[in-house]
Design a protein around this motif. Structure first.
Motif, PDB file in Angstrom:
ATOM      1  N   ILE A  39       0.827  -1.215   0.000  1.00  0.00           N
ATOM      2  CA  ILE A  39       0.000   0.000   0.000  1.00  0.00           C
ATOM      3  C   ILE A  39       0.859   1.262   0.000  1.00  0.00           C
ATOM      4  O   ILE A  39       0.459   2.285  -0.573  1.00  0.00           O
ATOM      5  N   THR A  68      -0.112   5.006  -1.572  1.00  0.00           N
ATOM      6  CA  THR A  68      -0.869   5.834  -0.614  1.00  0.00           C
ATOM      7  C   THR A  68      -0.672   7.325  -0.863  1.00  0.00           C
ATOM      8  O   THR A  68       0.409   7.768  -1.269  1.00  0.00           O
ATOM      9  N   GLY A 115      -3.992  -3.788   1.803  1.00  0.00           N
ATOM     10  CA  GLY A 115      -3.855  -3.174   0.489  1.00  0.00           C
ATOM     11  C   GLY A 115      -4.657  -1.910   0.316  1.00  0.00           C
ATOM     12  O   GLY A 115      -4.616  -1.270  -0.728  1.00  0.00           O
ATOM     13  N   SER A 116      -5.416  -1.527   1.358  1.00  0.00           N
ATOM     14  CA  SER A 116      -6.124  -0.245   1.333  1.00  0.00           C
ATOM     15  C   SER A 116      -5.468   0.653   2.377  1.00  0.00           C
ATOM     16  O   SER A 116      -4.672   0.176   3.203  1.00  0.00           O
ATOM     17  N   ASP A 117      -5.816   1.940   2.362  1.00  0.00           N
ATOM     18  CA  ASP A 117      -5.219   2.843   3.353  1.00  0.00           C
ATOM     19  C   ASP A 117      -5.710   2.566   4.767  1.00  0.00           C
ATOM     20  O   ASP A 117      -5.113   3.041   5.735  1.00  0.00           O
ATOM     21  N   MET A 118      -6.807   1.798   4.900  1.00  0.00           N
ATOM     22  CA  MET A 118      -7.232   1.423   6.253  1.00  0.00           C
ATOM     23  C   MET A 118      -6.133   0.627   6.951  1.00  0.00           C
ATOM     24  O   MET A 118      -5.965   0.705   8.158  1.00  0.00           O
ATOM     25  N   VAL A 161      -3.941   3.182   8.692  1.00  0.00           N
ATOM     26  CA  VAL A 161      -4.446   4.081   9.743  1.00  0.00           C
ATOM     27  C   VAL A 161      -5.259   3.386  10.834  1.00  0.00           C
ATOM     28  O   VAL A 161      -5.386   3.930  11.935  1.00  0.00           O
TER      29      VAL A 161
END
Lengths: 261, 360
Positions: B10, B14, B183-186, B189
């Motif tokens: 990611i 990002t 693979g996501s910004d979650m 964060v």
């Protein structure tokens, strides 16, 4: 040829993309209408999963106005909760995801969290992932419905909510630990996109009759690949429009919405 | 960096600021509510006999709702949402709340509005969530206001992520592997983490269990001990009820225990998980309750309209008036319902379309 609106074209195209003998994980609105139209035409044995937890509902009470709407459970064959819906998906029983978002990039990653500013203090905050992030990860094929605008088809997302092909490398999704094969189609009212197998980049497959590839590129911030077999989008027949207007969304909740601006 | 920790790629795509990403590695992990150990202790400490749990909303809220706690909100967006409990919580007042839910609309907006009207009476400190909005009715204006002004801290998951965090807690385990978020910004964060699976040797994303201090749930039917049946969407209500250290349940209707014993398979929330039970018809209004009533769209639109006007103008007058009239001006939820025309409630019952439920 009959006159049709932009949302009718999106719903009709969504229907065309769906195959029979599959399960489609739907969100509110156009995905449900597309799936109903498919059921009434070429895909009589297509079934819908709603994320609040129903499988195979019969939408005889009218269009659900929310994915948790009680109408989305009418005459279902299976009714549980969110865990039930998403675990069937994680296991491999959902062939298609229908998702949307505020921004999409060339590898089909989608943002539905925020635009501008930072994560902790965004310029504009959207509702968040909801089901989309999980559907994009674990439904087998992801279909995105987007408005075709430069500010939405962007070079770089402000936030990656729903995983697409990531950076486009072949092992991106595997390293991310997700199970679905990823982005499959992107539907807009003027163009249908797929993804190139080699580069996993967005590829223009079909354009609205009268439009050219250049017209579509004008509305996209990144460089599109153009299919060597580029064709016109198939238009709905009078019978398709009758089904959409009279059977699928007789109240016109989603098909007759006014387009912004 | 501990040696179990892995990452997807990611970081290659990002758009987040480096200092925002760094936060996750620097801050030690903390549950935003009871730890699994504390939640276990709360369960063990309960009397386990069948006892009449019926009480009033006022008594239940007075007893269980405390400053600084994690409040787990049941339902899903506009469906079977515990609105009557939220009204009572706002009447009582509570500060520094952590909210936990998958997707919600009015319940969280009502708490947000109460905070905007008088932050010394109600305040939200942080929210672990997947989605906050009104769906077809529109975005949640007060959520947008609080977040874009940096007034609340968020921890973002998918709808499955939040649901399965409650499920892990309900299972008595400290975390659970998922096939999403990676693979996501979650991934960068939220408070989950990627590890190498010890069995497949592939990357898998773990999310921490979520035990609310208090779960608030509205169900169609329950017996007086709290054994609850849910028809239509279960949402994540069974999981939240069992995950929470304590659970307040409102029900459309109380049914005899003999009925519960006749079809025990239909019990979705077992009595030991329920600490207080209130028979509150229309307790999910203006949300929908399968078998009882459909949702009242104009009612949602009215509060959302007032909220959006505040967001655009900064003028709190109408918002304050709403709370003064419909929450602080009412002693009970029945008093609030009495401000709505009978014909309107009757119509919502008809719009449910006689969804079949089994209360025998």
């Amino acid at each position: 040829m009959a006159e049709y609106g932009p949302f009718e074209m999106i719903a009709y195209t969504g229907s065309r993309v769906l195959e029979d003998e599959t399960i489609v994980f739907v969100g509110t609105g156009l995905p449900i209408i597309a799936s109903m139209h498919a059921q009434l035409t070429h895909a009589p044995n297509l079934n819908m999963i709603f994320e609040a937890g129903s499988l195979g509902a019969v939408l005889e009470q009218g269009l659900p106005l929310s994915v948790g709407d009680t109408r989305a459970f009418r005459k279902a064959v299976y009714a549980k909760g969110l865990c039930g819906a998403f675990e069937l998906t994680q296991r491999g029983y959902a062939d298609y995801a229908f998702i949307g978002g505020a921004q999409i990039d060339m590898h089909g990653n989608i943002n539905s969290h925020f635009e501008g500013g930072t994560y902790s203090k965004p310029g504009v905050r959207f509702p968040g992932s909801g089901g989309a992030g999980a559907m994009a990860a674990n439904c087998e094929k992801t279909i995105a419905i987007m408005a075709l605008e430069k500010r939405r088809f962007v070079e770089k997302l402000d936030f990656v909510t729903s995983i697409g092909f990531g950076d486009g490398e072949p092992d991106y999704r595997r390293k991310a630990g997700v199970m679905g094969s990823g982005p499959y189609r992107v539907i807009t009212n003027q163009a249908l996109f797929g993804f190139d197998e080699e580069t996993r980049r967005m590829m223009l497959l079909e354009v609205l009759p009268g439009k050219t590839a250049e017209d579509i590129q004008e509305l996209v911030s990144f460089e599109l690949l153009i299919s060597p077999d580029l064709t016109d989008m198939k238009e709905p027949t009078d019978e398709d429009l009758r089904l959409l207007r009279e059977e699928c969304d007789p109240e016109g909740y989603f098909l007759k919405r006014k387009v912004a601006k | 960096m501990d040696k179990l920790m892995k990452s997807s790629d990611i970081r290659n795509i990002t758009g987040l600021q480096p200092d925002e990403i760094k936060k996750k590695g620097q801050e030690p992990f903390e549950y935003w509510g009871p730890t699994p150990f504390e939640a276990r202790k709360a369960a063990v400490a309960k009397e386990k006999g069948l006892h009449d749990k019926r009480t009033t909303l006022k008594e239940a809220v007075d007893k269980y709702i405390k400053d600084g706690m994690n409040l787990g909100i049941g339902g899903f967006v506009n469906t079977r949402v515990p609105v009557s409990i939220i009204h009572e919580i706002i009447r009582k007042g509570v500060k520094d709340l952590t909210l936990s839910f998958q997707s919600t609309s009015l319940c969280a907006e009502l708490l947000a509005g109460a905070m905007i009207v008088d932050p010394d009476h109600v305040s939200i400190k942080r929210v672990e969530l997947s989605w906050w909005g009104y769906e077809v009715i529109g975005i949640a204006p007060l959520f947008r206001y609080l977040v874009t002004n940096g007034m609340i801290q968020l921890d973002d998951y998918t709808n499955y992520g939040m649901s399965v965090r409650f499920k892990a807690a309900a299972m008595g385990i400290p975390f659970i592997p998922t096939r999403d978020h990676g693979g996501s910004d979650m991934e960068l964060v939220n408070r989950g983490r990627m590890i190498e699976c010890p069995f497949t040797k592939e990357d898998v994303y773990l999310v921490p269990a979520c035990h609310p201090d208090v779960g608030i749930i509205h169900v169609p039917v329950a017996d007086m001990y709290g054994n609850s049946r849910i028809f239509g969407a279960h949402c994540t209500c069974p999981e939240i009820a069992v995950a929470a250290a304590h659970t307040i349940v409102t029900t459309e209707q109380i049914i005899p225990t003999d009925n519960i014993r006749k079809y025990p398979n239909l019990t979705e929330i077992p009595y030991p998980a329920v600490d207080a039970l209130i028979e509150q018809p229309f307790g999910g209004y203006p949300g929908a309750c399968y078998g009882y009533y459909w949702f009242d769209m104009p009612e949602f639109q009215e509060f959302r309209g007032i909220s959006d006007e505040f967001r655009k103008t900064g003028n709190k007058d109408k918002l304050k008036k709403y709370y003064d009239k419909y929450i602080f001006g009412c002693e009970t939820f029945d008093d609030f319902l009495a401000t709505r025309p009978y014909n309107k409630l009757k119509e919502l019952r008809q719009m449910d379309g006689v969804q079949p439920i089994l209360i025998d």
